[in-house]
Design a protein around this motif. Structure first.
Motif, PDB file in Angstrom:
ATOM      1  N   ASN A 198       0.869  -1.171   0.000  1.00 30.49           N
ATOM      2  CA  ASN A 198       0.000   0.000   0.000  1.00 30.49           C
ATOM      3  C   ASN A 198       0.903   1.216   0.000  1.00 30.49           C
ATOM      4  N   TYR A 199       1.212   1.704  -1.189  1.00 30.07           N
ATOM      5  CA  TYR A 199       2.092   2.862  -1.368  1.00 30.07           C
ATOM      6  C   TYR A 199       1.313   4.021  -2.006  1.00 30.07           C
ATOM      7  N   ARG A 200       0.003   4.105  -1.713  1.00 28.26           N
ATOM      8  CA  ARG A 200      -0.796   5.141  -2.367  1.00 28.26           C
ATOM      9  C   ARG A 200      -0.657   6.484  -1.667  1.00 28.26           C
ATOM     10  N   MET A 201      -1.040   7.530  -2.407  1.00 32.53           N
ATOM     11  CA  MET A 201      -1.096   8.877  -1.836  1.00 32.53           C
ATOM     12  C   MET A 201      -2.564   9.215  -1.563  1.00 32.53           C
ATOM     13  N   THR A 202      -2.824  10.018  -0.542  1.00 32.44           N
ATOM     14  CA  THR A 202      -4.213  10.408  -0.262  1.00 32.44           C
ATOM     15  C   THR A 202      -4.633  11.537  -1.211  1.00 32.44           C
ATOM     16  N   ASP A 203      -5.949  11.783  -1.278  1.00 31.70           N
ATOM     17  CA  ASP A 203      -6.441  12.800  -2.209  1.00 31.70           C
ATOM     18  C   ASP A 203      -6.154  14.231  -1.725  1.00 31.70           C
ATOM     19  N   PHE A 204      -6.116  14.424  -0.392  1.00 29.28           N
ATOM     20  CA  PHE A 204      -5.814  15.795   0.062  1.00 29.28           C
ATOM     21  C   PHE A 204      -4.343  16.132  -0.181  1.00 29.28           C
ATOM     22  N   GLN A 205      -3.480  15.122  -0.146  1.00 29.37           N
ATOM     23  CA  GLN A 205      -2.081  15.360  -0.518  1.00 29.37           C
ATOM     24  C   GLN A 205      -1.986  15.686  -2.011  1.00 29.37           C
ATOM     25  N   ALA A 206      -2.744  14.926  -2.797  1.00 31.70           N
ATOM     26  CA  ALA A 206      -2.723  15.145  -4.254  1.00 31.70           C
ATOM     27  C   ALA A 206      -3.201  16.563  -4.582  1.00 31.70           C
ATOM     28  N   ALA A 207      -4.192  17.058  -3.835  1.00 38.55           N
ATOM     29  CA  ALA A 207      -4.691  18.417  -4.073  1.00 38.55           C
ATOM     30  C   ALA A 207      -3.580  19.433  -3.781  1.00 38.55           C
TER      31      ALA A 207
END
Ligand SMILES: Cc1ncc(COP(=O)(O)O)c(C=O)c1O
Length: 371
Positions: free
Chosen positions: A230-239
């Motif tokens: 699980n190496y995903r990024m969160t959506d608030f980080q992406a924003a």
């Protein structure tokens, strides 16, 4: 107090992050796609996938190339430990190459000597945002089945004026750590122009699941085809990342302006060796090399006394770090330039909000250092 780094977090970013937090849709959201698309647009790469750090990006890239025990991977001796750790995670062996003292980048002339039939890949680092000699490297590797992974942790905005870093090898791995040109807190991205490689890293970053949440027709409709993470990024980080990258061209111009100021104000200082100045470099930091270790230590004390935040990339050559020393015990003569670099290098702050007055102040401290 002059800080070493200051992230570009404006009100728009705070508002957007707030909205995402309130929405409850914290991951797999629309900003992840937007940020990936923006990275593709900015770097010119065909594919991009966001990950939780540059370390994760490097690890997944090594795995997608099927690196394993018995393989060798050439890495620079002067870099962050993540560059070599990523190779170690797979069981492959990092082969440390010394750097060119002037550029801080892997010494291309040594590579030919280090290649043998076990060599499967080379990880290059664009130190402080200075592009490695990629065309020369590609010439050396021509007709050889050796992959290039670019550790672009410092390299957002670094180009050879035609091509953005990360597009020379099979993968470009970026970091969005807080000191970096664009930050998501922790975070990273992999760019590639190879569709097979892209499919592999995308699956590996999310448990080995074959369909991401937006590709599933029904909840639960997926298969696990391999081991994954699980190496995903969160959506608030992406924003955060997306909104910063949108404005990065202006930020980059200011970085290059700051670097030129440092360069001009320090060029007559006999205590200091300056890196090349290039409009194609992205200046994650502005590195200077002091003539000797004593001068560096004295200058570091002066910076501390005058409350100027600086950093060191990096204070110890990687083969000299306990873990690698214990494991490989390499002779010091193999990485003389990396050792010298570690002893003499200081990273000066570069960020858009660093004022001209502060740049002058930092340089006046350096220029007042007696020989
Ligand atoms: C050259 C280099 N590679 C890799 C990394 C690891 O990046 P991250 O902290 O995003 O995992 C760093 C960290 O700063 C770095 O400087």
């Amino acid at each position: 107090m002059i800080k070493f780094s200051k992230a570009n977090i404006d009100n728009k970013i705070i508002k957007n992050v707030n909205q995402i937090l309130r929405s409850g849709w914290l991951t797999h959201g629309k900003f992840s796609k937007k940020f990936e698309n923006e990275i593709k647009k900015y770097t010119g790469a065909k594919y991009c996938t966001l990950v939780s750090s540059c370390t994760a990006a490097l690890h997944l890239s090594c795995l997608a190339l099927k690196l394993k025990k018995g393989d060798e991977v050439i890495v620079p001796a002067m870099t962050h430990t993540a560059t070599a750790h990523a190779v170690e995670y797979t069981g492959a062996k990092p082969i440390f190459a010394d750097i060119n003292f002037q550029s801080g980048n892997i010494d291309i002339n040594l590579i030919k000597r280090l290649i043998n039939r076990k060599t499967k890949a080379i990880v290059v680092v664009h130190m402080a945002g200075r592009l490695c000699l990629m065309d020369e490297l590609k010439k050396i590797l021509k007709d050889k089945k050796i992959h290039i992974i670019e550790d672009c942790a410092h390299g957002l905005g670094t180009t050879d004026s035609y091509k953005h870093s990360g597009n020379f090898g099979v993968a470009g791995c970026f970091s969005f750590y807080p000191t970096k040109q664009v930050t998501t807190g922790e975070g990273g991205a992999i760019i590639t122009n190879n569709s097979e490689f892209y499919k592999k890293v995308k699956i590996l970053k999310a448990f080995g699941i074959d369909k991401d949440i937006n590709e599933r027709k029904k909840p639960g409709e997926y298969d696990v085809k391999s081991l994954g993470f699980n190496y995903r990024m969160t959506d608030f980080q992406a924003a955060m990342g997306f909104l910063q990258l949108k404005k990065y061209s202006i930020n980059l111009r200011r970085r290059q302006y700051i670097a030129k100021k440092y360069h001009d104000l320090l060029m007559n200082n006999k205590n200091v060796i300056l890196p090349r100045y290039s409009k194609n470099d992205s200046y994650f930091v502005f590195q200077i090399l002091l003539r000797n270790k004593k001068l560096k230590n004295r200058l570091m004390k002066k910076f501390k006394k005058n409350k100027v935040g600086v950093s060191v990339h990096y204070g110890t050559a990687l083969p000299e770090m306990s873990f690698y020393k214990k494991k490989y015990n390499l002779p010091k003569k193999n990485f003389i330039n990396s050792k010298k670099y570690a002893e003499k290098v200081i990273s000066l702050p570069v960020y858009p909000k660093l004022s001209d007055k502060n740049i002058k102040y930092i340089c006046s401290i350096i220029n007042s250092l007696s020989s």
